[in-house]
Write a protein that holds these residues in place. Structure first.
Motif, PDB file in Angstrom:
ATOM      1  N   MET B 119       0.827  -1.205   0.000  1.00  0.00           N
ATOM      2  CA  MET B 119       0.000   0.000   0.000  1.00  0.00           C
ATOM      3  C   MET B 119       0.867   1.264   0.000  1.00  0.00           C
ATOM      4  O   MET B 119       0.524   2.258  -0.645  1.00  0.00           O
ATOM      5  N   ILE B 120       1.980   1.232   0.730  1.00  0.00           N
ATOM      6  CA  ILE B 120       2.864   2.402   0.772  1.00  0.00           C
ATOM      7  C   ILE B 120       3.395   2.703  -0.627  1.00  0.00           C
ATOM      8  O   ILE B 120       3.370   3.847  -1.090  1.00  0.00           O
ATOM      9  N   GLY B 123       0.799   3.977  -2.854  1.00  0.00           N
ATOM     10  CA  GLY B 123       0.621   5.385  -2.514  1.00  0.00           C
ATOM     11  C   GLY B 123       1.669   6.242  -3.192  1.00  0.00           C
ATOM     12  O   GLY B 123       1.368   7.317  -3.723  1.00  0.00           O
ATOM     13  N   TYR B 124       2.892   5.740  -3.202  1.00  0.00           N
ATOM     14  CA  TYR B 124       3.999   6.439  -3.881  1.00  0.00           C
ATOM     15  C   TYR B 124       3.633   6.708  -5.336  1.00  0.00           C
ATOM     16  O   TYR B 124       3.749   7.821  -5.830  1.00  0.00           O
ATOM     17  N   ILE B 126       0.635   6.635  -6.742  1.00  0.00           N
ATOM     18  CA  ILE B 126      -0.539   7.515  -6.831  1.00  0.00           C
ATOM     19  C   ILE B 126      -0.117   8.974  -6.690  1.00  0.00           C
ATOM     20  O   ILE B 126      -0.568   9.846  -7.425  1.00  0.00           O
ATOM     21  N   VAL B 127       0.768   9.233  -5.728  1.00  0.00           N
ATOM     22  CA  VAL B 127       1.247  10.603  -5.522  1.00  0.00           C
ATOM     23  C   VAL B 127       1.930  11.114  -6.785  1.00  0.00           C
ATOM     24  O   VAL B 127       1.667  12.224  -7.250  1.00  0.00           O
ATOM     25  N   LYS B 129       1.448  10.322  -9.725  1.00  0.00           N
ATOM     26  CA  LYS B 129       0.526  10.507 -10.837  1.00  0.00           C
ATOM     27  C   LYS B 129      -0.428  11.683 -10.618  1.00  0.00           C
ATOM     28  O   LYS B 129      -0.687  12.448 -11.534  1.00  0.00           O
ATOM     29  N   TYR B 130      -0.939  11.822  -9.403  1.00  0.00           N
ATOM     30  CA  TYR B 130      -2.061  12.741  -9.200  1.00  0.00           C
ATOM     31  C   TYR B 130      -1.782  13.984  -8.357  1.00  0.00           C
ATOM     32  O   TYR B 130      -2.640  14.845  -8.265  1.00  0.00           O
ATOM     33  N   MET B 142       7.523   9.349   0.983  1.00  0.00           N
ATOM     34  CA  MET B 142       6.855   8.044   1.078  1.00  0.00           C
ATOM     35  C   MET B 142       7.873   6.923   0.961  1.00  0.00           C
ATOM     36  O   MET B 142       7.823   5.941   1.698  1.00  0.00           O
TER      37      MET B 142
END
Lengths: 225, 221
Positions: B119-120, B123-124, B126-127, B129-130, B142
Motif C-alpha cells: 500500500m505504501i 501510494g507512492y 498515486i502521488v 501521478k495525481y 513516502m
C-alpha cells in the motif's frame, strides 16, 4: 530559539482554535458519528460484541485525526499564512514541532471525550488500567500525528490533497495502529494482560522515535520549493 | 552500463530459464513435499523486493537532499518494481498459505505488514501521478518511510511468533540441506538480476521522457 519558535507556533494555532473551536467541534462530532456508524456493525441483539470497543475507539480517532490534520493546514493555505510562516527566520523543524504539538493537543482533547464515551456505549473496560491506557493513547497520537503533520504540510501544494492524505497516511502509520488496537485489547481482557500491553506500548514508543526523527530530518528539504 | 546491459540481460534470461529445472531437481522437503517448491520463488521475490526498496529509499534520500533528478528517476522506477515484486510475493505467499494453513490469506503480523508495504508503494505511485507539482518530493518522503518500516516486516515473524515461518530458516538451511540452499540462492540472484535489468530499462525510459520534455521546452522558447 527552537523551543520559543515551537511555542509561538503552538500558541498561534491555539489562539485561532480557541476563538472559533471549528476543528475541535467538527473533529469531535465526526468521531462520534463514526462510533455511531460502527454500532450498526458491532452490536448484535442490543449487545455490543465483546472486545470491539478498542478497535472502534482507534478507528474513530484515526478517521477524525485525518480530518483535523486536513483542516489545520487548509486554514494555513486559505489565509496564505504558511508562506509567511516558512519565510520567517526560524528553524523549519521548530515550526514542524509547533504544528505537531498543536495537533497532538487537539486530538488529546477529542480523546478525553471520546474514550469515556466508547467505554460507556460499548461496555468496554478501557479504564481498568488508566495509566497504560493513557500511555497508549498519547504515544499513538504522537506517532500518528508526527507522520500526519509532515504529510499534510507537504500536501498543501498538491491538487488532490483531500484524498491523498489518508491514502498516504494510513499505510505508513499501520504499525502504530496495530500496536494501539492490540495494546488496548490486551488491557480489556479480564484480568488485564499487563506484560502484553507493555510490549505494545514500548513498540509504539519505538515507532514514535523513528517517525519523529525521520519527520524532523525531512521537513526542511521537503518544505523548500 | 550500456555495454554491460546485453550480457546481463542474457545471463538473467539464462538463469531464469534454468531456475525451474534447478527447482525440479532439488530434493523434496519432508513435510511439505511439492508445495515447498513455491518457497524458491517466494523467497527470491522478497530478496528482490528488499533490493528494490533499498534502491528506492537511497534514490529518494539523494533526490531530497541533493536535488539530483537522475536519483529521483531511479527511485521512481524502483518503486514501480517494488509494487510488482510485492504483488508477486503476496500471490506466491497466498498459494503457499492455501496448502500450509488451509486459507488463502491469514491476518498474521508478517502478512499484514507486507500488505502495508504494498500500500505504501502504491501510494507512492498515486502521488507521482495525481499530486501535481511538487509530487516528486512527497513521493520521496513516502519512499523513505516505506524503507524505514521494511526491516520490521522482515523481523516481524521472529518477534511476534506468528504462523509465518521464521527468517532463521535461512541460517540453518545451509547446514541441513545444501542442495536446497544452493537453489534458494540461485533463484534469489536470478530475481535480483531481473530487477537490475528491469530497473535499467525503466530508468532509460524515464531519461528519454525527461529529455523529450526538455526538448519541447527548448523548441517552445
Amino acid at each position: 530559539m527552537f523551543v520559543r519558535v515551537a511555542w509561538l507556533v503552538l500558541r498561534k494555532d491555539f489562539a485561532i482554535e480557541a476563538k472559533t473551536r471549528e476543528i475541535l467541534y467538527t473533529t469531535l462530532i465526526f468521531a462520534v458519528a463514526c462510533v455511531l456508524v460502527f454500532s450498526f456493525a458491532f452490536v448484535r441483539e442490543g449487545q455490543p460484541i465483546e472486545g470491539a470497543g478498542g478497535g472502534i475507539l482507534w478507528i474513530a480517532l484515526l478517521f477524525s485525526g485525518n480530518l483535523a490534520l486536513g483542516r489545520t493546514f487548509e486554514r494555513e493555505r486559505y489565509g496564505e499564512t504558511i508562506r509567511a510562516l516558512l519565510l520567517a527566520p526560524a528553524p523549519r523543524a521548530a515550526i514542524y514541532v509547533g504544528k505537531l504539538l498543536g495537533i497532538v493537543a487537539l486530538m488529546s482533547l477529542a480523546e478525553l471525550i471520546l474514550t469515556p464515551l466508547v467505554a460507556l456505549l460499548f461496555h468496554a473496560p478501557l479504564f481498568a488500567r488508566p495509566l497504560h491506557m493513557i500511555a497508549l493513547l498519547v504515544l499513538g497520537t504522537v506517532g500518528f500525528s508526527s507522520v500526519g503533520t509532515l504529510f499534510a504540510a507537504m500536501l498543501m501544494r498538491a491538487r488532490t490533497r483531500d484524498v491523498l492524505l489518508p491514502i498516504l497516511l494510513y499505510p505508513v502509520t499501520v504499525p502504530v495502529i496495530i500496536a494501539g488496537v492490540m495494546g488496548t485489547s490486551a488491557l480489556m481482557q479480564t484480568p488485564a494482560d499487563e506484560p502484553m500491553a507493555m510490549l505494545w506500548i514500548s513498540l509504539m514508543a519505538f515507532f514514535d522515535v523513528v517517525f519523529v526523527t525521520l519527520a524532523l530530518w525531512m521537513f526542511e528539504p521537503l518544505m523548500t520549493e | 552500463m550500456r555495454k554491460l546491459f546485453t550480457p546481463l540481460a542474457i545471463l538473467t534470461a539464462a538463469m531464469l530459464g534454468y531456475a525451474p529445472i534447478a527447482i525440479a531437481n532439488a530434493p523434496y522437503e519432508s513435510t511439505m513435499l511439492l508445495v515447498q517448491k513455491i518457497f524458491y520463488f517466494h523467497l527470491a521475490t522478497w530478496m528482490a523486493l528488499a533490493t528494490a526498496v533499498t534502491v528506492c529509499a537511497a534514490g529518494s534520500v539523494i533526490y531530497l537532499f541533493k536535488g539530483n533528478e537522475k536519483a529521483d528517476r531511479i527511485a521512481f522506477a524502483a518503486a514501480e518494481l517494488s509494487v510488482v515484486y510485492c504483488t508477486f510475493g503476496l500471490i506466491s505467499g497466498s498459494l503457499w498459505g492455501r496448502k500450509a494453513w488451509g486459507v488463502w490469506w491469514q491476518w498474521d503480523a508478517k502478512l499484514t505488514m507486507a500488505f502495508m508495504l504494498e500500500m505504501i508503494f502504491l501510494g507512492y505511485l498515486i502521488v507521482r501521478k495525481y499530486a501535481g507539482p511538487g509530487a516528486e518530493k512527497l513521493a520521496a518522503a513516502m519512499g523513505i518511510f516505506g524503507a524505514a518500516t521494511a526491516p520490521f516486516i522482515y523481523k516481524s515473524a521472529d518477534w511476534w511468533r506468528t504462523v509465518h515461518p521464521q527468517t532463521s530458516v535461512m541460517k540453518t538451511l545451509g547446514e541441513k540441506a545444501p542442495p536446497m540452499w544452493n537453489v534458494v540462492w540461485f533463484c534469489g540472484v536470478a530475481f535480483v538480476l531481473l530487477f537490475v535489468v528491469l530497473l535499467t530499462l525503466r530508468v532509460g525510459l524515464e531519461d528519454r521522457r525527461a529529455e523529450l520534455d526538455r526538448l519541447y521546452l527548448e523548441a517552445e522558447a
